[in-house]
Design a protein around this motif. Structure first.
Motif, short mmCIF file in Angstrom:
data_model
loop_
_atom_site.label_atom_id
_atom_site.label_comp_id
_atom_site.label_asym_id
_atom_site.label_seq_id
_atom_site.Cartn_x
_atom_site.Cartn_y
_atom_site.Cartn_z
N ILE A 57 6.25 6.56 -8.41
CA ILE A 57 6.34 8.01 -8.49
C ILE A 57 6.04 8.65 -7.13
O ILE A 57 6.79 9.50 -6.64
N HIS A 58 4.96 8.19 -6.49
CA HIS A 58 4.58 8.78 -5.20
C HIS A 58 5.66 8.54 -4.14
O HIS A 58 5.96 9.42 -3.34
N THR A 59 6.21 7.34 -4.14
CA THR A 59 7.19 7.00 -3.11
C THR A 59 8.48 7.79 -3.31
O THR A 59 9.07 8.31 -2.36
N LEU A 93 0.85 -1.19 0.00
CA LEU A 93 0.00 0.00 0.00
C LEU A 93 0.89 1.23 0.00
O LEU A 93 1.99 1.22 0.52
N CYS A 94 0.37 2.27 -0.62
CA CYS A 94 1.16 3.48 -0.79
C CYS A 94 0.99 4.39 0.43
O CYS A 94 -0.13 4.75 0.78
N ALA A 95 2.10 4.75 1.03
CA ALA A 95 2.05 5.54 2.26
C ALA A 95 2.22 7.03 1.99
O ALA A 95 2.33 7.82 2.92
N SER A 96 2.22 7.42 0.72
CA SER A 96 2.46 8.83 0.39
C SER A 96 1.19 9.66 0.34
O SER A 96 1.09 10.59 -0.44
N HIS A 97 0.23 9.28 1.14
CA HIS A 97 -1.07 9.98 1.15
C HIS A 97 -1.50 10.16 2.60
O HIS A 97 -0.99 9.45 3.47
N PRO A 98 -2.41 11.07 2.82
CA PRO A 98 -2.86 11.28 4.22
C PRO A 98 -3.27 9.95 4.88
O PRO A 98 -2.98 9.72 6.05
N GLU A 116 -4.28 1.98 -1.91
CA GLU A 116 -3.78 1.17 -3.00
C GLU A 116 -3.48 2.07 -4.18
O GLU A 116 -4.34 2.84 -4.59
N CYS A 117 -2.28 1.98 -4.72
CA CYS A 117 -1.95 2.71 -5.94
C CYS A 117 -1.43 1.70 -6.95
O CYS A 117 -0.93 0.64 -6.57
N SER A 118 -1.53 2.03 -8.22
CA SER A 118 -0.93 1.15 -9.22
C SER A 118 0.59 1.16 -9.00
O SER A 118 1.13 2.04 -8.34
N ILE A 178 3.12 1.81 -10.99
CA ILE A 178 3.87 2.98 -11.48
C ILE A 178 3.57 4.21 -10.61
O ILE A 178 4.47 5.02 -10.33
N ASP A 179 2.34 4.34 -10.14
CA ASP A 179 2.02 5.44 -9.22
C ASP A 179 2.77 5.28 -7.90
O ASP A 179 3.26 6.24 -7.32
N TYR A 180 2.84 4.04 -7.44
CA TYR A 180 3.59 3.79 -6.20
C TYR A 180 5.05 4.24 -6.37
O TYR A 180 5.62 4.88 -5.48
ZN LIG Z 1 0.23 6.59 -4.02
#
Ligand SMILES: [Zn+2]
Ligand SMILES: [Zn+2]
Length: 220
Positions: free
Chosen positions: A136-138, A119-124, A128-130, A132-134
């Motif tokens: 970029i966000h990470t 799971l992507c921790a780059s959000h409040p 779940e992010c795809s 490629i989004d994971y």
């Molecule tokens: Zn994300």
């Protein structure tokens, strides 16, 4: 995608004058970056550690021991901080290679085999992010953390409370390699053959207690 500065400003007129760390316009490819590595003691700029690491990578990026060995007496947290900065920079280059092959259709979830969903921790709130989004966000949130005035106000002095961030950063960045390894093996193998970045990153994480054994899921 976040970018980080790579090259320090030249200090005006300092003695002794090292070889200019600069590629002149028209320099042939094979002659790029051909300056002498700086000795750590001679280099008093706050970019000294970054230069030290980048010099060793330039000399031989597969010489993992040389790149990961800190100069004697070096502050541990500053060393870890600069290594993580460098890894983030190199992982940004790595992630660019995924833009054509990893997308919402091929990898709608950030997985490594079917056993692991990250799971992507780059959000409040984590979400779940795809894949490629994971990526970029990470990478973006890692750069934001490392550049945070509040957490890291000085480059040569890392508050112990801020050093606590290193564990989660390293654990999250490792997952980029894991996704690549299990879902884009050909790209992973090509990149790794050239750079040994995953091997270096894993070694760094293990040596410094930043990557628990249970998190190391790339087994060749
Ligand atoms: Zn994300
Ligand atoms: Zn993918």
């Amino acid at each position: 995608m976040a970018s980080e500065e790579q090259q320090p400003q030249q200090q005006p007129q300092q003695q002794p004058q090292p070889t200019k760390r600069r590629n002149r316009i028209g320099t042939k490819n094979k002659d790029l970056y051909k300056w002498e590595p700086t000795t750590y003691e001679l280099n008093e700029s706050s970019y000294a550690t970054q230069e030290y690491i980048q010099d060793r990578i330039r000399m031989d990026e597969t010489n993992i021991d040389a790149i990961l060995r800190a100069p004697e007496g070096h502050d541990v947290n500053v060393w870890l901080y600069e290594q993580i900065r460098q890894f983030t920079l190199e992982l940004n280059h790595f992630s660019v290679l995924f833009k054509d092959i990893c997308n919402q259709n091929t990898c709608p979830k950030m997985k490594a085999t079917d056993d692991w969903l990250f799971l992507c921790a780059s959000h409040p709130a984590i979400q779940e992010c795809s894949a490629i989004d994971y990526f970029i966000h990470t990478l973006d949130s890692t750069s934001a953390t490392l550049n945070s005035e509040k957490l890291f106000p000085k480059r040569m002095e890392i508050p112990p409370s801020s050093a606590k961030q290193f564990n989660s950063i390293v654990r999250r960045l490792y997952r980029l390699f894991a996704h690549a390894f299990y879902h884009h093996r050909e790209l992973f193998n090509d990149f790794e053959a050239k750079t040994q970045l995953c091997k270096r990153f894993t070694q760094f994480g293990k040596d410094n207690g930043l990557l628990p054994k249970s998190a190391i899921i790339i087994k060749e």
